[in-house]
Design an enzyme around this catalytic site. Structure first.
Site, PDB file in Angstrom:
ATOM      1  N   CYS A 144       0.837  -1.216   0.000  1.00  0.00           N
ATOM      2  CA  CYS A 144       0.000   0.000   0.000  1.00  0.00           C
ATOM      3  C   CYS A 144       0.866   1.257   0.000  1.00  0.00           C
ATOM      4  O   CYS A 144       0.563   2.229  -0.693  1.00  0.00           O
ATOM      5  CB  CYS A 144      -0.917  -0.012   1.218  1.00  0.00           C
ATOM      6  N   ASN A 145       1.960   1.254   0.754  1.00  0.00           N
ATOM      7  CA  ASN A 145       2.830   2.433   0.796  1.00  0.00           C
ATOM      8  C   ASN A 145       3.529   2.659  -0.537  1.00  0.00           C
ATOM      9  O   ASN A 145       3.588   3.785  -1.033  1.00  0.00           O
ATOM     10  CB  ASN A 145       3.883   2.269   1.902  1.00  0.00           C
ATOM     11  N   ASP A 175      -4.223  -2.851  11.188  1.00  0.00           N
ATOM     12  CA  ASP A 175      -5.511  -2.632  10.518  1.00  0.00           C
ATOM     13  C   ASP A 175      -6.613  -2.594  11.583  1.00  0.00           C
ATOM     14  O   ASP A 175      -6.441  -3.169  12.672  1.00  0.00           O
ATOM     15  CB  ASP A 175      -5.798  -3.775   9.536  1.00  0.00           C
ATOM     16  N   HIS A 197      10.420   0.771   2.274  1.00  0.00           N
ATOM     17  CA  HIS A 197       9.350   1.357   1.447  1.00  0.00           C
ATOM     18  C   HIS A 197       9.868   2.112   0.225  1.00  0.00           C
ATOM     19  O   HIS A 197       9.424   1.883  -0.892  1.00  0.00           O
ATOM     20  CB  HIS A 197       8.483   2.285   2.295  1.00  0.00           C
ATOM     21  N   HIS A 223      -2.022   5.521   6.637  1.00  0.00           N
ATOM     22  CA  HIS A 223      -0.620   5.945   6.718  1.00  0.00           C
ATOM     23  C   HIS A 223      -0.553   7.386   6.206  1.00  0.00           C
ATOM     24  O   HIS A 223      -1.348   7.782   5.344  1.00  0.00           O
ATOM     25  CB  HIS A 223       0.280   5.152   5.774  1.00  0.00           C
ATOM     26  N   GLN A 307      -4.578   2.061   3.752  1.00  0.00           N
ATOM     27  CA  GLN A 307      -3.738   0.876   3.559  1.00  0.00           C
ATOM     28  C   GLN A 307      -4.498  -0.348   3.072  1.00  0.00           C
ATOM     29  O   GLN A 307      -3.964  -1.163   2.336  1.00  0.00           O
ATOM     30  CB  GLN A 307      -2.987   0.558   4.865  1.00  0.00           C
TER      31      GLN A 307
HETATM   32  P1  NAD Z   1      -5.181 -11.022   6.517  1.00  0.00           P
HETATM   33  O1  NAD Z   1      -4.514 -11.688   7.652  1.00  0.00           O
HETATM   34  O2  NAD Z   1      -6.253 -10.044   6.787  1.00  0.00           O
HETATM   35  O3  NAD Z   1      -5.784 -12.104   5.527  1.00  0.00           O
HETATM   36  C1  NAD Z   1      -5.063 -13.219   5.119  1.00  0.00           C
HETATM   37  C2  NAD Z   1      -6.020 -14.353   4.828  1.00  0.00           C
HETATM   38  O4  NAD Z   1      -5.296 -15.470   4.335  1.00  0.00           O
HETATM   39  C3  NAD Z   1      -6.760 -14.819   6.074  1.00  0.00           C
HETATM   40  O5  NAD Z   1      -8.122 -15.009   5.724  1.00  0.00           O
HETATM   41  C4  NAD Z   1      -6.086 -16.142   6.418  1.00  0.00           C
HETATM   42  O6  NAD Z   1      -6.949 -17.033   7.050  1.00  0.00           O
HETATM   43  C5  NAD Z   1      -5.702 -16.650   5.034  1.00  0.00           C
HETATM   44  N1  NAD Z   1      -4.616 -17.649   5.062  1.00  0.00           N
HETATM   45  C6  NAD Z   1      -3.914 -18.124   6.122  1.00  0.00           C
HETATM   46  N2  NAD Z   1      -3.039 -19.052   5.709  1.00  0.00           N
HETATM   47  C7  NAD Z   1      -3.175 -19.168   4.380  1.00  0.00           C
HETATM   48  C8  NAD Z   1      -2.556 -19.975   3.380  1.00  0.00           C
HETATM   49  N3  NAD Z   1      -1.615 -20.862   3.689  1.00  0.00           N
HETATM   50  N4  NAD Z   1      -2.926 -19.835   2.086  1.00  0.00           N
HETATM   51  C9  NAD Z   1      -3.877 -18.939   1.751  1.00  0.00           C
HETATM   52  N5  NAD Z   1      -4.506 -18.150   2.659  1.00  0.00           N
HETATM   53  C10 NAD Z   1      -4.170 -18.266   3.957  1.00  0.00           C
HETATM   54  O7  NAD Z   1      -4.004 -10.381   5.675  1.00  0.00           O
HETATM   55  P2  NAD Z   1      -4.130  -9.148   4.670  1.00  0.00           P
HETATM   56  O8  NAD Z   1      -4.005  -7.894   5.444  1.00  0.00           O
HETATM   57  O9  NAD Z   1      -5.292  -9.343   3.772  1.00  0.00           O
HETATM   58  O10 NAD Z   1      -2.775  -9.290   3.847  1.00  0.00           O
HETATM   59  C11 NAD Z   1      -2.662 -10.123   2.707  1.00  0.00           C
HETATM   60  C12 NAD Z   1      -1.461  -9.677   1.897  1.00  0.00           C
HETATM   61  O11 NAD Z   1      -1.704  -8.336   1.446  1.00  0.00           O
HETATM   62  C13 NAD Z   1      -0.128  -9.606   2.669  1.00  0.00           C
HETATM   63  O12 NAD Z   1       0.910  -9.880   1.771  1.00  0.00           O
HETATM   64  C14 NAD Z   1      -0.071  -8.157   3.113  1.00  0.00           C
HETATM   65  O13 NAD Z   1       1.243  -7.715   3.376  1.00  0.00           O
HETATM   66  C15 NAD Z   1      -0.651  -7.479   1.872  1.00  0.00           C
HETATM   67  N6  NAD Z   1      -1.196  -6.135   2.095  1.00  0.00           N
HETATM   68  C16 NAD Z   1      -1.948  -5.877   3.213  1.00  0.00           C
HETATM   69  C17 NAD Z   1      -2.442  -4.594   3.395  1.00  0.00           C
HETATM   70  C18 NAD Z   1      -3.250  -4.244   4.601  1.00  0.00           C
HETATM   71  O14 NAD Z   1      -3.299  -3.076   4.979  1.00  0.00           O
HETATM   72  N7  NAD Z   1      -3.919  -5.161   5.228  1.00  0.00           N
HETATM   73  C19 NAD Z   1      -2.188  -3.615   2.441  1.00  0.00           C
HETATM   74  C20 NAD Z   1      -1.475  -3.930   1.279  1.00  0.00           C
HETATM   75  C21 NAD Z   1      -0.977  -5.206   1.121  1.00  0.00           C
END
Ligand code: NAD
Length: 347
Positions: A144-145, A175, A197, A223, A307
């Site tokens: 996101c950043n 979050d 970043h 952020h 984010q």
């Molecule tokens: P999250 O924890 O909210 O969701 C992750 C999901 O994946 C959960 O539902 C979890 O149960 C599931 N999971 C667990 N093990 C798994 C596996 N082995 N295979 C598939 N799914 C599995 O996480 P998120 O915040 O949605 O983040 C997901 C990705 O996006 C990460 O790489 C994170 O860095 C990136 N990201 C997050 C944000 C944010 O602000 N949340 C922003 C940009 C990017």
């Protein structure tokens, strides 16, 4: 033209939003989403009519869904057999083992910013390198950043031909849905200097020279970036012309902190709710007009990043890039954003 069949592996914060955004598009369809086990998130998938699969292939794990009354169509391998492209939205750092599954199923794959560039050797933002990703077998939509930095810096770079940037990321510590992260009453500098970043921007636009510092603060909602960018001596720009560039840049919102009475991230998020964005999301990068100033060749500005949502439309454009169905990033952005606004009835 047949629709692109999209699987979402990991139906969490990012996954549920990507699924909705895919569902909004005319040229793609959600072929299935995965959960690790039965939980409230399954309810959401059922309500939307997204077929539910298990992140694991183990019979025992799949049966648990059935025991709780959810129709689970199978394991991750069954889902990969049905899709053209999988959007990996699992928690960061699971990439390596998931990548093996995608490669052996011979499907295209998109990872998120929690994974390192080295996993895929290719990264993506819509404005920076859509063409470079065209027809690739897999990539990573940056964090996101990095997405936020790229939205405002890339158009500036395109105009100036060189940019040297120093920025500080004032990061939300968790979050809104996270209950286990902190700090809750402290400001935590990221002591790995520079933070990842800024340099991550160079995975999608290596021509921009950029470094960053980061601090985590006790908020969950956005952020803020504090950015200092050095333009070349002969830039020929003014504060107003830079603002005009951003006003004409997709997915950037310019508002005035004083006149619009939106001077903090809390008010930015309230505005997103007021205009009817689901989950209170704001896909756009928010720039405070009155916080932008060009002094000689040095540009100062602040921007705010939601984010959980700025990367969502990027994932949609990225699907089109990998599938080779739209080579013009601006056309893809227009298509994506129009479909999302129709889906949610946003004016
Ligand atoms: P999250 O924890 O909210 O969701 C992750 C999901 O994946 C959960 O539902 C979890 O149960 C599931 N999971 C667990 N093990 C798994 C596996 N082995 N295979 C598939 N799914 C599995 O996480 P998120 O915040 O949605 O983040 C997901 C990705 O996006 C990460 O790489 C994170 O860095 C990136 N990201 C997050 C944000 C944010 O602000 N949340 C922003 C940009 C990017």
């Amino acid at each position: 033209m047949s629709q692109i069949k999209v699987a979402i592996n990991g139906f969490g914060t990012i996954g549920k939003r990507v699924a909705d955004a895919v569902d909004a598009q005319e040229d793609m369809t959600v072929i299935g989403v995965t959960k690790t086990g039965p939980s409230f998130g399954c309810e959401l998938a059922v309500k939307k009519g997204f077929p539910l699969f298990c992140t694991s292939d183990e019979k025992e794990s799949i049966n648990k869904f059935k025991e709780e009354g959810y129709e689970c169509k199978g394991g991750i391998s069954d889902l990969l057999n049905l899709c053209d492209v999988v959007v990996d939205c699992s928690p960061g750092k699971l990439g390596k083992s998931n990548l093996e599954k995608y490669k052996s199923a011979e499907v295209k794959y998109i990872f998120q910013g929690g994974e390192k560039h080295e996993l895929t050797g290719l990264s993506y933002t819509s404005s920076a390198n859509h063409l470079e990703n065209l027809n690739a077998s897999g990539t990573r939509v940056v964090s996101c950043n990095t997405t936020g930095l790229s939205r405002t810096l890339v158009p500036l770079y395109e105009l100036c031909g060189s940019l040297k940037v120093e920025c500080t990321m004032i990061r939300r510590s968790a979050d809104p849905g996270d209950s286990s992260k902190g700090p809750i009453n402290a400001i935590k500098p990221v002591l790995k200097v520079p933070s990842h970043h800024g340099p991550d921007v160079m995975t999608i636009k290596p021509e921009i020279e950029i470094n960053s510092l980061a601090v985590a603060v006790p908020t969950t909602i956005m952020h803020v970036h504090s950015i200092v960018a050095d333009l070349p001596e002969d830039h020929g720009l003014s504060t107003d012309s830079i603002l005009n560039i951003w006003k004409n840049t997709p997915r950037v919102i310019i508002m005035n902190g004083v006149k619009d009475k939106i001077s903090t991230t809390a008010e930015v998020m309230e505005m997103a709710r007021d205009i009817g964005r689901k989950w209170g999301d704001l896909h756009e990068i928010f720039v405070w007009e009155d916080g932008v100033k060009l002094v000689n060749n040095r540009l100062y500005y602040f921007q705010a990043i939601h984010q959980e949502s700025d990367v969502i439309p990027e994932n949609i454009d990225c699907i089109r890039a990998l599938m080779g169905t739209e080579s013009d990033w601006k056309k893809s952005v227009k298509k994506t954003d129009l479909a999302i606004s129709k889906y949610y009835n946003i004016d």
